[in-house]
Design an enzyme around this catalytic site. Structure first.
Site, PDB file in Angstrom:
ATOM      1  N   GLY A 249       0.802  -1.222   0.000  1.00 34.77           N
ATOM      2  CA  GLY A 249       0.000   0.000   0.000  1.00 34.77           C
ATOM      3  C   GLY A 249       0.833   1.269   0.000  1.00 34.77           C
ATOM      4  O   GLY A 249       0.361   2.318   0.426  1.00 34.77           O
ATOM      5  N   ARG A 250       2.044   1.165  -0.458  1.00 37.50           N
ATOM      6  CA  ARG A 250       2.973   2.302  -0.522  1.00 37.50           C
ATOM      7  C   ARG A 250       3.238   2.909   0.846  1.00 37.50           C
ATOM      8  O   ARG A 250       3.664   4.045   0.963  1.00 37.50           O
ATOM      9  CB  ARG A 250       2.494   3.374  -1.515  1.00 37.50           C
ATOM     10  N   LEU A 251       2.932   2.133   1.918  1.00 40.92           N
ATOM     11  CA  LEU A 251       3.256   2.628   3.269  1.00 40.92           C
ATOM     12  C   LEU A 251       4.679   2.146   3.589  1.00 40.92           C
ATOM     13  O   LEU A 251       4.893   1.321   4.486  1.00 40.92           O
ATOM     14  CB  LEU A 251       2.228   2.136   4.284  1.00 40.92           C
ATOM     15  N   HIS A 252       5.608   2.637   2.776  1.00 43.11           N
ATOM     16  CA  HIS A 252       6.992   2.174   2.890  1.00 43.11           C
ATOM     17  C   HIS A 252       7.613   2.662   4.191  1.00 43.11           C
ATOM     18  O   HIS A 252       7.091   3.555   4.845  1.00 43.11           O
ATOM     19  CB  HIS A 252       7.819   2.724   1.721  1.00 43.11           C
TER      20      HIS A 252
END
Ligand SMILES: Cc1cc2nc3c(=O)[nH]c(=O)nc-3n(C[C@H](O)[C@H](O)[C@H](O)COP(=O)(O)O)c2cc1C
Length: 226
Positions: free
Chosen positions: A199-202
């Site tokens: 979820g691009r919550l890198h």
């Protein structure tokens, strides 16, 4: 606050960020090298900026990394475009990208030349063809044709009196390091480690310090929004 169950909240960088980024960087490089999922896991993009302010970037290979000093070494021709730009402006940037591991490391810092003794020691480990190539190629200069490069290599074999029969047999041959070829050490001022997540919550963190490093002064660190 509790978080939505579907989030992968496993920290990819340690929850408490270590004092220096280099042990993690060294571990990432070691893991990528050990798994060897790409031909050059030690490849990194090197960006330089010459006197005219124009950035330029190319791939070079990381040949050593000192986790205590926070430095990274690569080797090249000092008379190449990058070499000229570094002599004009020693501030550079490096980027490692380990795609299979969803990891990126960005380093910014200042460059200094490694010692002649260190450069000689590394050069001596290179296969004879690459040592000859360092003599034959005036890296980044115009070349009339591919044939001209082979002619230059042949001339160098004669000029340096290389025992080519011995080289082809695999016997050791003496090919000295060209005076214009050696290593640059990047002393890191800023390091950013990035680990991809769903979820691009890198997960992303940055470490910064002043150069030159005085009295073993440490790094300031913070997590960054992805
Ligand atoms: C995988 C890979 C590794 C490379 N490693 C080096 C290296 O360690 N040193 C080097 O001078 N050039 C290396 N090169 C070539 C550089 O990318 C570049 O073409 C060359 O250094 C000339 O760059 P310049 O004209 O900007 O100085 C490598 C290229 C690739 C694709």
């Amino acid at each position: 606050m509790t978080t939505f169950d579907a989030f992968d909240t496993e920290p990819l960088l340690p929850d408490t960020l270590p004092e220096s980024p280099f042990p993690i960087l060294a571990a990432w490089l070691a893991e990528a090298s050990a798994k060897a999922l790409t031909p050059n896991p030690n490849a990194m993009t090197l960006a330089t900026v010459g006197a005219d302010g124009q950035p330029s970037a190319r791939i070079v290979l990381c040949k050593s990394l000192d986790p205590v000093a926070g430095t990274v070494v690569f080797h090249t021709n000092f008379r190449s475009r990058k070499g000229h730009e570094i002599e004009e402006n020693p501030s550079v940037a490096l980027v490692f990208h380990w795609d299979h591991f969803e990891r990126q490391a960005r380093i910014e810092g200042d460059v200094e030349r490694i010692s002649d003794a260190e450069a000689d020691a590394y050069f001596a480990t290179r296969p004879w063809e690459r040592r000859l190539g360092a003599w034959a190629s005036q890296q980044s200069q115009p070349l009339a044709s591919r044939q001209a490069l082979f002619e230059a290599a042949t001339e160098k074999i004669l000029e340096l009196d290389i025992d080519i029969a011995a080289a082809v047999r695999g016997d050791p041959v003496d090919i000295p390091r060209p005076p214009y070829w050696g290593g640059y050490r990047v002393v890191a001022r800023r390091v950013e480690l990035w680990h991809g997540s769903t979820g691009r919550l890198h997960d992303r963190a940055v470490w910064e310090r002043e150069l030159p490093v005085v009295d073993n002064a440490g790094w300031r660190t913070t997590r960054l929004q992805p």
